[in-house]
Motif scaffolding. Structure first.
Motif, PDB file in Angstrom:
ATOM      1  N   GLN A  22       0.813  -1.209   0.000  1.00 53.14           N
ATOM      2  CA  GLN A  22       0.000   0.000   0.000  1.00 53.14           C
ATOM      3  C   GLN A  22       0.852   1.267   0.000  1.00 53.14           C
ATOM      4  O   GLN A  22       0.484   2.273  -0.609  1.00 53.14           O
ATOM      5  CB  GLN A  22      -0.927  -0.001   1.223  1.00 53.14           C
ATOM      6  CG  GLN A  22      -1.860  -1.194   1.292  1.00 53.14           C
ATOM      7  CD  GLN A  22      -2.891  -1.188   0.182  1.00 53.14           C
ATOM      8  OE1 GLN A  22      -3.280  -0.140  -0.320  1.00 53.14           O
ATOM      9  NE2 GLN A  22      -3.353  -2.370  -0.204  1.00 53.14           N
ATOM     10  N   GLU A  23       1.975   1.241   0.687  1.00 49.08           N
ATOM     11  CA  GLU A  23       2.810   2.433   0.765  1.00 49.08           C
ATOM     12  C   GLU A  23       3.362   2.821  -0.597  1.00 49.08           C
ATOM     13  O   GLU A  23       3.338   3.989  -0.986  1.00 49.08           O
ATOM     14  CB  GLU A  23       3.954   2.190   1.749  1.00 49.08           C
ATOM     15  CG  GLU A  23       4.783   3.417   2.068  1.00 49.08           C
ATOM     16  CD  GLU A  23       4.009   4.459   2.840  1.00 49.08           C
ATOM     17  OE1 GLU A  23       4.380   5.653   2.750  1.00 49.08           O
ATOM     18  OE2 GLU A  23       3.040   4.097   3.518  1.00 49.08           O
ATOM     19  N   ARG A  48       0.486   4.153  -2.869  1.00 47.67           N
ATOM     20  CA  ARG A  48       0.119   5.536  -2.582  1.00 47.67           C
ATOM     21  C   ARG A  48       1.191   6.511  -3.050  1.00 47.67           C
ATOM     22  O   ARG A  48       0.888   7.602  -3.543  1.00 47.67           O
ATOM     23  CB  ARG A  48      -0.123   5.699  -1.081  1.00 47.67           C
ATOM     24  CG  ARG A  48      -0.624   7.081  -0.707  1.00 47.67           C
ATOM     25  CD  ARG A  48      -1.068   7.173   0.729  1.00 47.67           C
ATOM     26  NE  ARG A  48       0.037   7.006   1.657  1.00 47.67           N
ATOM     27  CZ  ARG A  48       0.209   5.961   2.457  1.00 47.67           C
ATOM     28  NH1 ARG A  48      -0.674   4.982   2.449  1.00 47.67           N
ATOM     29  NH2 ARG A  48       1.235   5.868   3.277  1.00 47.67           N
ATOM     30  N   LYS A 105      -8.993   5.208   3.614  1.00 51.02           N
ATOM     31  CA  LYS A 105      -8.452   4.064   4.347  1.00 51.02           C
ATOM     32  C   LYS A 105      -7.438   4.491   5.393  1.00 51.02           C
ATOM     33  O   LYS A 105      -7.252   3.807   6.402  1.00 51.02           O
ATOM     34  CB  LYS A 105      -7.801   3.096   3.363  1.00 51.02           C
ATOM     35  CG  LYS A 105      -8.777   2.466   2.389  1.00 51.02           C
ATOM     36  CD  LYS A 105      -8.058   1.583   1.386  1.00 51.02           C
ATOM     37  CE  LYS A 105      -9.035   1.002   0.376  1.00 51.02           C
ATOM     38  NZ  LYS A 105      -8.344   0.191  -0.672  1.00 51.02           N
ATOM     39  N   ARG A 106      -6.800   5.620   5.166  1.00 51.51           N
ATOM     40  CA  ARG A 106      -5.803   6.114   6.112  1.00 51.51           C
ATOM     41  C   ARG A 106      -6.439   6.764   7.335  1.00 51.51           C
ATOM     42  O   ARG A 106      -5.766   7.027   8.321  1.00 51.51           O
ATOM     43  CB  ARG A 106      -4.902   7.123   5.388  1.00 51.51           C
ATOM     44  CG  ARG A 106      -3.634   7.496   6.106  1.00 51.51           C
ATOM     45  CD  ARG A 106      -2.859   8.495   5.277  1.00 51.51           C
ATOM     46  NE  ARG A 106      -1.678   8.985   5.977  1.00 51.51           N
ATOM     47  CZ  ARG A 106      -0.879   9.945   5.525  1.00 51.51           C
ATOM     48  NH1 ARG A 106      -1.158  10.503   4.357  1.00 51.51           N
ATOM     49  NH2 ARG A 106       0.160  10.345   6.208  1.00 51.51           N
TER      50      ARG A 106
END
Length: 671
Positions: A297-298, A301, A351-352
């Motif tokens: 995910q990191e 993004r 989501k964050r």
């Protein structure tokens, strides 16, 4: 105003008038002050009203003595009847007596010290009087201007309009810059120290070409160079500005390479392309999806933020993120990348745990083309507003757009707006009358929603782990038939809403309020309310098939229940992450060059000769210029015969008899 002040305003300062024959004279008095007497100066006769105790000088090179600005012309007395000179002499006597009491009266200060103290004292007096005089003159000037304007308005009969309210100035899709930064929301939750950490000194080490609002550039990104992406203004109509992104020739070549890499179905080819073109937007979007599928995910993004940074650097000077008056046509492929990058960034922010920032991104996407709404953000804006606890905005959007957009016909708005009214009525800081009014509105709207969409209740209670009573579960209106009889398009909308927002109804107070209104709706159904039949007929007519933008939104949302409800003609199409379900009326600004088509697996002969001759292609695989997809079978057959002749000519047969006569290696050893 005194004469000295008038001379100062006219520019006639001391030292500027012509010198007389007896101008330079030294006149010393015995009662000089210790601080002023130690300073020699040029003496002379002063004008009337300036007679003072001490040193009498007429220094042509000294600034105006501001001590006399408050005196009226021709007056040498104070309001209490005493003269100014007598008052000043008494003040000096009082100061000398206090100095003697302190034990310093007998000591004489050195000349340098007395000069410096005198200068500082004079300087302070001058600064103080100067501020007072300028303040008085400026205030008088402003008052005069206001009086003149008032007289002009009175003569002309004009009235100054009062400033409009803040809510009237801002559009319903107005975007606030400060809410586009997720760090602003995270600081409010966790504090600045926990959010920023050591980011500030790292970011100061590198200078970036432009300050951006959507993202914050990172030092780990490749050095930014213009990739050939720009924006131009197409037209301005009815207060709206229509823009479009443009690709340069170099960027078009990279775009063609990207399409080839996508067709190869190999993510490594996109990685290789990004090594040479690190700011190609579509490559960043496609690789972000690949990283997200691999649960990185990191990195996913980070790639989206890099794409947004590249596109924001290409903005037109007139393009505004906040005005709500800038439009981007989704039918142009160059503009779709910006839509998709904003949507993916909004999903990451939600989501964050930054729903307020995600709401601003949602409003931004909706403002780019609110009439067509290509990504159907109206199915999401209510959810983000409830999560961000911005109930007033959701109610305002519903009230302003209900007349021309029929938002109540969408299940998400039909249930979210009464929920917003109810949650507002639960706030303790509101007056009791306002709270009761909001609760009545909430009950009225939720009854309408349950009447229009009865198939939402039972799945909602099931997701919230609530078992309804037998009166509700066994009734024909809310029973299993209500969910089964829903049209396919309505089933998609309901599945999308429940899969995304069901947890907002889990509060006990909300459930008890919902239970009350469910029983009220059952009473109306049993009583034969004509609104029930009207809503049933409306459901059959309106929700036959969902438009393409709803299908696109369902694919991007990745809600499993909604994706499973998509029709087969949508699920069988290939869906690309950089352009899901492109519009059927796409406007192309440049055409992809002709290239060899894919292998026709149905033609066995062509597949056989391709395995022998990799450069062999049938003429039918390349469409003719005149007719798209036309097959020239005669030319194809001729090329096939030439290929066979070439293959047969290249065959070489070895002399088998000569090979037999030659002994093999190692045969002599066996004899």
């Amino acid at each position: 105003m005194s004469r000295r002040a008038l001379r100062r305003l006219r520019g006639e300062q001391r030292g500027q008038e012509p010198l007389g024959p007896g101008a330079l004279q030294f006149v010393l008095r015995e009662d000089d002050d210790a601080e002023e007497g130690s300073k020699p100066g040029l003496g002379g006769s002063r004008h009337r009203g300036a007679e003072k105790e001490g040193v009498r000088v007429n220094n042509r090179f000294e600034l105006i003595n501001f001590e006399g600005l408050e005196e009226e012309p021709g007056s040498g007395e104070r309001p209490d009847g005493t003269s100014v000179a007598a008052a000043r002499s008494r003040g000096r006597a009082k100061r000398s007596a206090e100095a003697k009491r302190a034990g310093v009266g007998d000591r004489v200060a050195p000349p340098e010290q007395s000069n410096s103290s005198g200068k500082l004292r004079k300087k302070k007096k001058k600064q103080k009087t100067k501020k007072n005089s300028t303040g008085e003159t400026s205030g008088t000037g402003l008052e005069d201007i206001e009086h003149v304007l008032e007289r002009l308005e009175d003569k002309g009969g004009l009235q100054r309009p009062s400033p409009p309210a803040l809510s009237a100035k801002r559009h319903v899709l107005y975007v606030e810059h400060r809410h586009l930064n997720p760090d602003t929301e995270l600081k409010r939750y966790f504090g600045a120290r926990a959010v920023l950490g050591e980011q500030r000194p790292r970011q100061r080490q590198r200078v970036y070409p432009k300050c951006t609002w959507l993202t914050t550039p990172k030092s780990t990104w490749p050095r930014y160079t213009k990739p050939g992406l720009s924006m131009r203004l197409l037209e301005t109509k009815k207060g709206l500005c229509f823009f479009a992104f443009e690709h340069s020739e170099e960027y078009q070549q990279v775009q063609h390479k990207f399409l080839v890499a996508v067709e190869s179905m190999e993510p490594n080819n996109i990685v290789v392309l990004l090594q040479t073109s690190p700011y190609h937007v579509d490559s960043l979007l496609q690789l972000s999806d690949a990283c997200r599928f691999q649960e990185d995910q990191e990195m996913a993004r980070d790639l989206i933020e890099r794409a947004l940074y590249c596109m924001e650097n290409a903005f037109h000077p007139l393009f505004s993120l906040t005005s709500g008056a800038c439009r981007l046509d989704y039918r142009r492929p160059e503009n779709r990348s910006f839509y998709l990058a904003l949507y993916k960034q909004m999903s990451f922010l939600e989501k964050r745990g930054c729903p307020r920032t995600a709401l601003e991104y949602c409003k931004l996407i909706l403002s780019l083309e609110p009439d067509e709404d290509p990504l159907c953000m109206l199915l999401l804006v209510d959810h983000l507003a409830l999560r961000a606890r911005d109930y007033q905005y959701l109610i305002r959007l519903f009230e302003e757009w209900e007349a021309h957009r029929n938002l109540s016909q969408l299940p998400n708005f039909a249930f979210s707006v009464p929920l917003a009214h109810f949650l507002l009525s639960q706030q303790a800081d509101l007056p009791e009358q306002e709270r009761s009014s909001m609760r009545e509105n909430a009950s009225l709207l939720i009854c309408r929603a349950l009447t229009m969409f009865p198939g939402v209740l039972m799945p909602l209670l099931e997701r919230c782990s609530v078992r309804p009573d037998t009166t509700v579960s066994s009734h024909r209106f809310f029973g299993p038939d209500a969910e089964i009889s829903q049209p396919p398009a309505l089933n998609q909308l309901v599945s999308l809403y429940l899969g995304r927002s069901h947890f907002l109804w889990k509060e006990p107070a909300t459930m008890s309020w919902l239970e009350e209104n469910v029983h009220a709706v059952l009473q109306a159904v049993d009583a034969g309310d004509p609104a029930v039949d009207a809503c049933e007929g409306r459901r059959r007519v309106l929700y036959q098939r969902a438009p393409r933008n709803i299908h696109r939104h369902v694919i991007l949302s990745e809600v499993k229940e909604a994706v499973a409800a998509l029709p087969p003609d949508v699920t069988t199409q290939p869906v690309m992450g950089f352009d899901p379900l492109p519009p059927l009326d796409t406007i192309y600004s440049y055409v992809r060059p002709e290239r060899l088509g894919p292998v026709n697996h149905g033609n066995t002969i062509a597949l056989f000769f391709r395995s022998l001759l990799p450069n062999y292609t049938m003429e039918g695989e390349r469409p003719d210029e005149g007719v798209a997809g036309a097959l020239n079978r005669n030319q194809g057959l001729n090329r096939l015969m030439l290929a066979v002749r070439d293959m047969m000519a290249n065959f070489h047969f070895n002399d088998l008899e000569g090979a037999r006569e030659e002994p093999l290696d190692g045969e002599a050893d066996w004899d």
